[in-house]
Motif scaffolding. Structure first.
Motif, PDB file in Angstrom:
ATOM      1  N   LYS A  39       0.931  -1.120   0.040  1.00  0.00           N
ATOM      2  CA  LYS A  39       0.048  -0.014   0.077  1.00  0.00           C
ATOM      3  C   LYS A  39       0.912   1.120   0.055  1.00  0.00           C
ATOM      4  O   LYS A  39       2.033   1.400   0.166  1.00  0.00           O
ATOM      5  CB  LYS A  39      -0.797   0.036   1.306  1.00  0.00           C
ATOM      6  CG  LYS A  39      -0.284  -0.158   2.591  1.00  0.00           C
ATOM      7  CD  LYS A  39      -1.102   0.023   3.545  1.00  0.00           C
ATOM      8  CE  LYS A  39      -0.081   0.172   4.990  1.00  0.00           C
ATOM      9  NZ  LYS A  39      -0.950   0.340   6.236  1.00  0.00           N
ATOM     10  N   ALA A  40       0.432   2.440  -0.225  1.00  0.00           N
ATOM     11  CA  ALA A  40       1.159   3.654  -0.257  1.00  0.00           C
ATOM     12  C   ALA A  40       1.442   3.993   1.242  1.00  0.00           C
ATOM     13  O   ALA A  40       0.665   3.676   2.069  1.00  0.00           O
ATOM     14  CB  ALA A  40       0.159   4.742  -1.037  1.00  0.00           C
ATOM     15  N   LEU A  41       2.562   4.498   1.204  1.00  0.00           N
ATOM     16  CA  LEU A  41       2.979   5.042   2.596  1.00  0.00           C
ATOM     17  C   LEU A  41       3.137   6.685   2.621  1.00  0.00           C
ATOM     18  O   LEU A  41       3.600   7.207   1.485  1.00  0.00           O
ATOM     19  CB  LEU A  41       4.387   4.254   2.861  1.00  0.00           C
ATOM     20  CG  LEU A  41       4.501   2.879   2.921  1.00  0.00           C
ATOM     21  CD1 LEU A  41       5.793   2.239   3.265  1.00  0.00           C
ATOM     22  CD2 LEU A  41       3.547   2.268   3.981  1.00  0.00           C
ATOM     23  N   SER A  42       2.899   7.016   3.907  1.00  0.00           N
ATOM     24  CA  SER A  42       2.982   8.536   4.100  1.00  0.00           C
ATOM     25  C   SER A  42       4.698   8.507   4.744  1.00  0.00           C
ATOM     26  O   SER A  42       5.165   7.916   4.753  1.00  0.00           O
ATOM     27  CB  SER A  42       2.199   8.869   5.114  1.00  0.00           C
ATOM     28  OG  SER A  42       2.571   8.370   6.428  1.00  0.00           O
ATOM     29  N   THR A  43       4.851   9.678   4.672  1.00  0.00           N
ATOM     30  CA  THR A  43       6.280  10.115   5.286  1.00  0.00           C
ATOM     31  C   THR A  43       6.318   9.743   6.630  1.00  0.00           C
ATOM     32  O   THR A  43       7.461   8.991   7.066  1.00  0.00           O
ATOM     33  CB  THR A  43       6.434  11.627   5.184  1.00  0.00           C
ATOM     34  OG1 THR A  43       6.397  12.408   3.737  1.00  0.00           O
ATOM     35  CG2 THR A  43       7.710  12.235   5.738  1.00  0.00           C
ATOM     36  N   GLU A  44       5.555   9.828   7.433  1.00  0.00           N
ATOM     37  CA  GLU A  44       5.447   9.315   8.688  1.00  0.00           C
ATOM     38  C   GLU A  44       5.606   7.958   8.845  1.00  0.00           C
ATOM     39  O   GLU A  44       6.371   7.226   9.637  1.00  0.00           O
ATOM     40  CB  GLU A  44       4.000   9.806   9.665  1.00  0.00           C
ATOM     41  CG  GLU A  44       4.031  10.966   9.893  1.00  0.00           C
ATOM     42  CD  GLU A  44       3.754  12.096   8.454  1.00  0.00           C
ATOM     43  OE1 GLU A  44       2.991  11.516   7.663  1.00  0.00           O
ATOM     44  OE2 GLU A  44       3.716  13.227   8.555  1.00  0.00           O
ATOM     45  N   ARG A  79      -4.893  14.629   4.519  1.00  0.00           N
ATOM     46  CA  ARG A  79      -3.894  15.859   4.216  1.00  0.00           C
ATOM     47  C   ARG A  79      -2.533  15.430   3.939  1.00  0.00           C
ATOM     48  O   ARG A  79      -1.866  16.200   3.334  1.00  0.00           O
ATOM     49  CB  ARG A  79      -3.985  16.761   5.315  1.00  0.00           C
ATOM     50  CG  ARG A  79      -5.261  17.387   5.682  1.00  0.00           C
ATOM     51  CD  ARG A  79      -5.393  18.496   6.868  1.00  0.00           C
ATOM     52  NE  ARG A  79      -4.160  19.407   6.924  1.00  0.00           N
ATOM     53  CZ  ARG A  79      -3.728  20.050   7.648  1.00  0.00           C
ATOM     54  NH1 ARG A  79      -4.423  20.178   8.835  1.00  0.00           N
ATOM     55  NH2 ARG A  79      -2.802  20.608   7.721  1.00  0.00           N
ATOM     56  N   ARG A  80      -2.377  14.336   4.404  1.00  0.00           N
ATOM     57  CA  ARG A  80      -1.101  13.667   4.103  1.00  0.00           C
ATOM     58  C   ARG A  80      -0.770  13.220   2.726  1.00  0.00           C
ATOM     59  O   ARG A  80      -1.805  12.942   2.069  1.00  0.00           O
ATOM     60  CB  ARG A  80      -0.632  12.395   4.932  1.00  0.00           C
ATOM     61  CG  ARG A  80      -0.801  12.695   6.358  1.00  0.00           C
ATOM     62  CD  ARG A  80      -0.367  11.230   6.853  1.00  0.00           C
ATOM     63  NE  ARG A  80      -1.123  11.215   8.322  1.00  0.00           N
ATOM     64  CZ  ARG A  80      -0.822   9.999   9.077  1.00  0.00           C
ATOM     65  NH1 ARG A  80       0.039   8.920   8.826  1.00  0.00           N
ATOM     66  NH2 ARG A  80      -1.418  10.189  10.273  1.00  0.00           N
ATOM     67  N   GLU A  81       0.546  13.228   2.372  1.00  0.00           N
ATOM     68  CA  GLU A  81       0.971  12.859   0.861  1.00  0.00           C
ATOM     69  C   GLU A  81       1.399  11.297   1.211  1.00  0.00           C
ATOM     70  O   GLU A  81       1.922  10.989   2.034  1.00  0.00           O
ATOM     71  CB  GLU A  81       2.137  13.615   0.648  1.00  0.00           C
ATOM     72  CG  GLU A  81       1.776  15.015   0.164  1.00  0.00           C
ATOM     73  CD  GLU A  81       2.985  15.713  -0.299  1.00  0.00           C
ATOM     74  OE1 GLU A  81       4.060  15.279  -0.198  1.00  0.00           O
ATOM     75  OE2 GLU A  81       2.826  16.553  -1.183  1.00  0.00           O
ATOM     76  N   TYR A  82       0.923  10.481   0.149  1.00  0.00           N
ATOM     77  CA  TYR A  82       1.487   9.123   0.258  1.00  0.00           C
ATOM     78  C   TYR A  82       2.261   8.786  -1.058  1.00  0.00           C
ATOM     79  O   TYR A  82       2.259   9.589  -2.003  1.00  0.00           O
ATOM     80  CB  TYR A  82       0.033   8.209   0.269  1.00  0.00           C
ATOM     81  CG  TYR A  82      -0.595   8.107   1.605  1.00  0.00           C
ATOM     82  CD1 TYR A  82      -0.285   7.239   2.601  1.00  0.00           C
ATOM     83  CD2 TYR A  82      -1.756   9.224   1.822  1.00  0.00           C
ATOM     84  CE1 TYR A  82      -1.108   7.417   3.947  1.00  0.00           C
ATOM     85  CE2 TYR A  82      -2.293   9.286   3.094  1.00  0.00           C
ATOM     86  CZ  TYR A  82      -1.965   8.480   3.879  1.00  0.00           C
ATOM     87  OH  TYR A  82      -2.575   8.363   5.201  1.00  0.00           O
ATOM     88  N   PHE A  83       3.023   7.976  -0.703  1.00  0.00           N
ATOM     89  CA  PHE A  83       4.067   7.466  -1.874  1.00  0.00           C
ATOM     90  C   PHE A  83       3.878   6.066  -2.326  1.00  0.00           C
ATOM     91  O   PHE A  83       3.804   5.463  -1.493  1.00  0.00           O
ATOM     92  CB  PHE A  83       5.547   8.029  -1.248  1.00  0.00           C
ATOM     93  CG  PHE A  83       5.405   9.359  -1.052  1.00  0.00           C
ATOM     94  CD1 PHE A  83       5.723  10.318  -1.905  1.00  0.00           C
ATOM     95  CD2 PHE A  83       5.533   9.585   0.257  1.00  0.00           C
ATOM     96  CE1 PHE A  83       5.832  11.808  -1.591  1.00  0.00           C
ATOM     97  CE2 PHE A  83       5.316  10.983   0.643  1.00  0.00           C
ATOM     98  CZ  PHE A  83       5.672  12.066  -0.177  1.00  0.00           C
TER      99      PHE A  83
END
Length: 168
Positions: A39-44, A79-83
């Motif tokens: 799955k996509a992961l956030s910076t956190e 609000r977070r970006e995911y990668f």
């Protein structure tokens, strides 16, 4: 070997290998983490899983995006970006080839082109040896450039066909 142990081993190994293709270990580990993630992961998420700082995480994620190895994903209501990493290894290879060519080969080509117009006494042995060396390098870099350009634009099937022709 358990799945998580295998993933951790892959992340560590990819991190080490990444330094061989011109990126830092953390950038390669982030790439590996995204490759093995379903799955996509956030910076956190990246920060927590690799135990790295926000700045380190952000800087390396941006660079991976620049290389074309990772893309941003926006989730509705978040609000977070995911990668997400490019998971097609042929595409990954093409991205790495393009970036390394741009950062290394293109720079060498510019230098060799600049040096190929050196002036001197055509009878001087030192001058002739230098001109021959630069001309050989120019031929090699031009050939390498052509091959890498074709590889970076090629489809999987093209390479497979060319490779098979070597043995058939």
């Amino acid at each position: 070997m358990e799945l998580q142990e295998a993933k951790d081993h892959f992340i560590q190994t990819w991190g080490t290998l990444g330094t061989n293709w011109g990126i830092n270990r953390t950038m390669a580990q982030i790439h590996a983490l995204l490759l093995v993630s379903n799955k996509a992961l956030s910076t956190e998420d990246v920060m927590n899983k690799l135990n790295i700082s926000r700045g380190n995480s952000n800087m390396n994620l941006r660079e991976l995006i620049t290389w074309g190895l990772v893309r941003k994903e926006i989730k509705p209501g978040e609000r977070r970006e995911y990668f997400v990493a490019e998971k097609d290894m042929w595409e990954v290879s093409k991205c790495i080839i393009r970036e390394r060519k741009k950062r290394e080969l293109d720079q060498i080509k510019r230098t060799v082109d600049h040096l190929s117009v050196v002036e001197g006494d055509k009878k001087d042995e030192e001058y002739k040896e230098f001109v021959t060396l630069i001309e050989d390098m120019k031929n090699l870099t031009t050939s390498a450039d052509k091959v890498l350009n074709r590889l970076s634009m090629a489809e999987k099937n093209w390479l497979l066909k060319k490779f098979l022709k070597l043995f058939v």
